[in-house]
Design a protein around this motif. Structure first.
Motif, mmCIF file in Angstrom:
data_model
loop_
_atom_site.group_PDB
_atom_site.id
_atom_site.type_symbol
_atom_site.label_atom_id
_atom_site.label_comp_id
_atom_site.label_asym_id
_atom_site.label_seq_id
_atom_site.Cartn_x
_atom_site.Cartn_y
_atom_site.Cartn_z
ATOM 1 N N MET A 102 0.840 -1.184 0.000
ATOM 2 C CA MET A 102 0.000 0.000 0.000
ATOM 3 C C MET A 102 0.880 1.240 0.000
ATOM 4 O O MET A 102 1.764 1.387 0.846
ATOM 5 C CB MET A 102 -0.868 -0.026 1.249
ATOM 6 C CG MET A 102 -2.065 0.844 1.139
ATOM 7 S SD MET A 102 -3.497 0.042 1.870
ATOM 8 C CE MET A 102 -4.705 0.403 0.626
ATOM 9 N N ARG A 104 1.322 4.915 0.842
ATOM 10 C CA ARG A 104 0.707 5.849 1.789
ATOM 11 C C ARG A 104 1.316 7.228 1.608
ATOM 12 O O ARG A 104 2.476 7.320 1.254
ATOM 13 C CB ARG A 104 0.940 5.350 3.223
ATOM 14 C CG ARG A 104 0.292 3.995 3.443
ATOM 15 C CD ARG A 104 0.689 3.376 4.758
ATOM 16 N NE ARG A 104 0.299 1.979 4.792
ATOM 17 C CZ ARG A 104 -0.909 1.539 5.166
ATOM 18 N NH1 ARG A 104 -1.837 2.388 5.523
ATOM 19 N NH2 ARG A 104 -1.177 0.253 5.166
ATOM 20 N N PRO A 105 0.578 8.310 1.808
ATOM 21 C CA PRO A 105 -0.786 8.359 2.340
ATOM 22 C C PRO A 105 -1.882 8.198 1.274
ATOM 23 O O PRO A 105 -3.049 8.292 1.602
ATOM 24 C CB PRO A 105 -0.850 9.759 2.947
ATOM 25 C CG PRO A 105 0.033 10.581 2.061
ATOM 26 C CD PRO A 105 1.120 9.665 1.592
ATOM 27 N N GLU A 106 -1.517 7.957 0.014
ATOM 28 C CA GLU A 106 -2.554 7.854 -1.021
ATOM 29 C C GLU A 106 -3.471 6.654 -0.795
ATOM 30 O O GLU A 106 -4.605 6.644 -1.268
ATOM 31 C CB GLU A 106 -1.918 7.755 -2.412
ATOM 32 C CG GLU A 106 -1.149 9.005 -2.852
ATOM 33 C CD GLU A 106 0.261 9.055 -2.276
ATOM 34 O OE1 GLU A 106 0.656 8.105 -1.550
ATOM 35 O OE2 GLU A 106 0.962 10.058 -2.530
ATOM 36 N N MET A 107 -2.936 5.606 -0.132
ATOM 37 C CA MET A 107 -3.699 4.388 0.162
ATOM 38 C C MET A 107 -4.076 3.610 -1.100
ATOM 39 O O MET A 107 -5.143 3.016 -1.194
ATOM 40 C CB MET A 107 -4.972 4.692 0.972
ATOM 41 C CG MET A 107 -4.759 5.506 2.221
ATOM 42 S SD MET A 107 -3.706 4.705 3.439
ATOM 43 C CE MET A 107 -4.815 3.487 4.119
ATOM 44 N N THR A 108 -3.168 3.629 -2.075
ATOM 45 C CA THR A 108 -3.408 2.829 -3.281
ATOM 46 C C THR A 108 -2.534 1.574 -3.221
ATOM 47 O O THR A 108 -1.449 1.590 -2.649
ATOM 48 C CB THR A 108 -3.063 3.624 -4.561
ATOM 49 O OG1 THR A 108 -1.764 4.179 -4.399
ATOM 50 C CG2 THR A 108 -4.059 4.737 -4.805
ATOM 51 N N LYS B 336 -4.000 4.659 9.305
ATOM 52 C CA LYS B 336 -3.585 4.953 7.925
ATOM 53 C C LYS B 336 -2.072 4.989 7.750
ATOM 54 O O LYS B 336 -1.576 4.873 6.633
ATOM 55 C CB LYS B 336 -4.200 6.277 7.469
ATOM 56 C CG LYS B 336 -5.523 6.044 6.739
ATOM 57 C CD LYS B 336 -6.251 7.336 6.454
ATOM 58 C CE LYS B 336 -5.721 8.073 5.260
ATOM 59 N NZ LYS B 336 -6.463 9.325 5.042
ATOM 60 N N TYR B 355 -9.949 3.755 0.483
ATOM 61 C CA TYR B 355 -9.856 5.214 0.615
ATOM 62 C C TYR B 355 -9.838 5.932 -0.740
ATOM 63 O O TYR B 355 -10.571 6.909 -0.923
ATOM 64 C CB TYR B 355 -8.632 5.591 1.466
ATOM 65 C CG TYR B 355 -8.658 7.034 1.903
ATOM 66 C CD1 TYR B 355 -9.404 7.430 3.002
ATOM 67 C CD2 TYR B 355 -7.958 8.008 1.193
ATOM 68 C CE1 TYR B 355 -9.456 8.760 3.398
ATOM 69 C CE2 TYR B 355 -8.004 9.338 1.588
ATOM 70 C CZ TYR B 355 -8.744 9.710 2.688
ATOM 71 O OH TYR B 355 -8.797 11.025 3.071
ATOM 72 N N PRO B 356 -9.040 5.446 -1.726
ATOM 73 C CA PRO B 356 -9.054 6.143 -3.026
ATOM 74 C C PRO B 356 -10.432 6.141 -3.691
ATOM 75 O O PRO B 356 -10.814 7.122 -4.324
ATOM 76 C CB PRO B 356 -8.057 5.361 -3.890
ATOM 77 C CG PRO B 356 -7.306 4.488 -2.973
ATOM 78 C CD PRO B 356 -8.067 4.352 -1.709
#
Lengths: 135, 404
Positions: A102, A104-108, B336, B355-356
């Motif tokens: 993952m 982060r912080p985009e969380m993709t 997060k 989240y995206p």
């Protein structure tokens, strides 16, 4: 010196032959077995990291192919279907090598084929079934 | 309060294409920069979003009358049972239903590759599904069995009606035991191997309207890629819980029941999912607009991950058997970051809720409002909030006539 992660696919007719012995003894290759399996139809799958002198490496692969063993680069085996992925991240805590990770912080979620060892844990950990195994 | 805006004023500005709309993420630095009062003067609407597994989802379908007519009492869509205990060709297809042929957990952990959630996704994607129905036959409905392919467009009506969505906060699931657990919160590795959570935090609809001031019955929302509505409070709606100073609940709390036209939905926002060893579910995309009527409402909508907390719950003993309480609390900012600390151990985290995608939903809703296509609605009725006294009760197993 070259080093690749590859998948060897053995037809049932050759599955009992000692190929790794020849890769080490005749071609001086360094082998790290990541996963091995023989299915009920007696077909074998071997995931390994293979390293050695470029010429020896190519000859070793040629030897395997000439005996009916199919060799495929590992990154073509585990395919992350980005469109199907919902970016939920469930796979990222299951993947033992952080090949699925993952950002982060985009969380993709991203998939790095080079880190993948084709353990297959992600296949069923993914709720959207976005990781596919192609053999 | 110095700012006092009405729904009508906001809608007038939306119609003129003048409304100032920001997502629940964009509003955070904006309020920090401008201050609460000035930001409230400038911003009309804040949009939220969530895209996560929501098991209490499903759809009412009217399959159409074949000739001779049939009172369908046992109905299968791609092998998945839909409830037929309503009128002749009406059915309710639940997201977690599995095919009658699925081995479930007999070979543990079961894979659950296909179920009600997937049928719903397939229908929305325009795919043909196989309908199989049985009946005992009556004078008015003589047909006793039927097999046909059917598409969503062939049905007279198909509306999604989800009884519990958009959970306001949820547990962080961990595993204290020595064996792997397969749960609706995903795979939980032994000895605190991972911690899975499932809300979009600062983007989550009900985290931005913690006391349900503007979200109520009749609120128009984004549901599965189209317009939907809040129809009621959801099952297990539990507003009487411990809250932060900001009003945000520190445990699972409010829920919504929502409704929307499946024929208008987009399969990108309604996805069937499989949880190993648990079952099937449906990922649902929901976005709720928050009208900035005053500073107080904006203060709640500008909440950030650092101010939101979730309880850490053990799913080996704590959740299934009710043994031992929560193991502590963590903020969504910590979740997060990728690791949280429990019992002095660093534990990697995963969200389950995307989240995206939540952000994309908030962006889409923002664009609908900015383009004047989506007007805000004042609730027909408020939902029970923190002052209602409404509580969630566990079941007490008792014998006949025994007092609770």
């Amino acid at each position: 010196m070259v080093k690749h992660k590859i998948v060897l696919l053995f037809p049932a007719t050759v599955v009992e032959q000692p190929f790794l012995y020849h890769l080490v003894k005749d071609y001086n290759l360094i082998i790290n077995v990541l996963k091995a399996n023989i299915n009920p139809r007696k077909e074998g799958t071997l995931v390994l990291e293979l390293a050695g002198d470029k010429e020896n490496y190519d000859s070793g692969i040629h030897f395997l192919e000439s005996r009916g063993v199919k060799t495929v680069p590992l990154e073509q085996q585990i395919v992350w279907n980005e469109e199907r992925c919902t970016q939920c991240g469930a796979c990222t805590v299951i993947c033992p090598t952080s090949a699925l990770e993952m950002i982060r912080p985009e969380m993709t979620v991203t998939f790095n084929g080079e880190k993948c060892i084709a353990c297959g844990h992600c296949l069923k950990a993914c709720p959207a079934r976005a990781v596919e195994e192609h053999y | 309060m110095k700012v006092n805006r009405t729904y009508d004023e906001i809608n007038e500005r939306i119609k003129k294409g003048e409304a100032v709309v920001m997502t629940a993420e964009e509003i955070i630095p904006f309020v920090e920069e401008k201050g609460l009062e000035q930001a409230a003067r400038e911003v009309d609407v804040v949009t939220t979003g969530t895209f996560g597994p929501m098991c209490s989802s499903g759809a009412f379908l009217n399959l159409g009358h074949p000739m001779p007519r049939m009172r369908m009492s046992e109905i299968y869509l791609n092998g998945v049972n839909a409830y037929g205990g309503i009128a002749a060709v009406d059915a309710y297809l639940g997201a977690t239903e599995i095919p009658k042929t699925d081995p479930a957990n007999t070979n543990f952990p079961g894979e659950f590759n296909y179920g009600g959630g997937h049928v719903i996704e397939d229908l929305i994607a325009g795919k043909e599904v196989y309908l199989e129905a049985y009946s005992y036959g009556t004078d008015c409905y003589p047909r006793k069995k039927l097999g046909t392919y059917i598409k969503l467009e062939d049905m007279n009506e198909a509306f999604m009606f989800n009884s519990r969505n958009a959970y306001q906060n949820y547990n962080v699931a961990v595993n204290l035991s020595e064996k792997t657990l397969y749960t609706y919160m995903g795979i939980l590795k032994p000895n605190l191997g991972n911690a899975n959570y499932s809300t979009s935090g600062q983007l989550s609809p009900l985290f931005n309207d913690p006391l349900l001031r503007t979200t109520g019955i009749g609120t128009r929302i984004f549901l599965g890629g189209t317009e939907g509505y809040v129809s009621w409070y959801g099952t297990q709606h539990n507003p009487s819980v411990n809250r932060s100073e900001t009003g945000a609940p520190r445990t699972p709390s409010g829920t919504l029941s929502v409704i929307g036209d499946m024929k208008q939905m987009d399969a990108a926002w309604i996805r069937g999912v499989s949880f190993l060893g648990y079952g099937v579910s449906l990922m649902v995309g929901i976005g709720i607009p928050i009208p900035i009527l005053n500073e107080e409402i904006l203060r709640s909508a500008a909440v950030k991950d650092e101010e939101l907390f979730a309880p850490v719950v053990d799913y080996s003993q704590g959740y299934p058997y009710g043994r031992g309480g929560p193991l502590g609390e963590v903020s969504y900012a910590q979740l997060k970051s990728g690791t949280i600390v429990i019992h002095d151990k660093e534990v990697p985290t995963a969200p389950l809720s995307s989240y995206p995608k939540a952000k994309e939903i908030a962006e889409i809703l923002k664009s609908w409002i900015k383009e004047g296509q989506f007007l805000l609605t004042e609730p027909v009725e408020q939902l029970p909030s923190a002052d209602s006294g409404k509580k969630l009760s566990p079941m007490k197993i008792r014998s006949r006539g025994e007092e609770n």
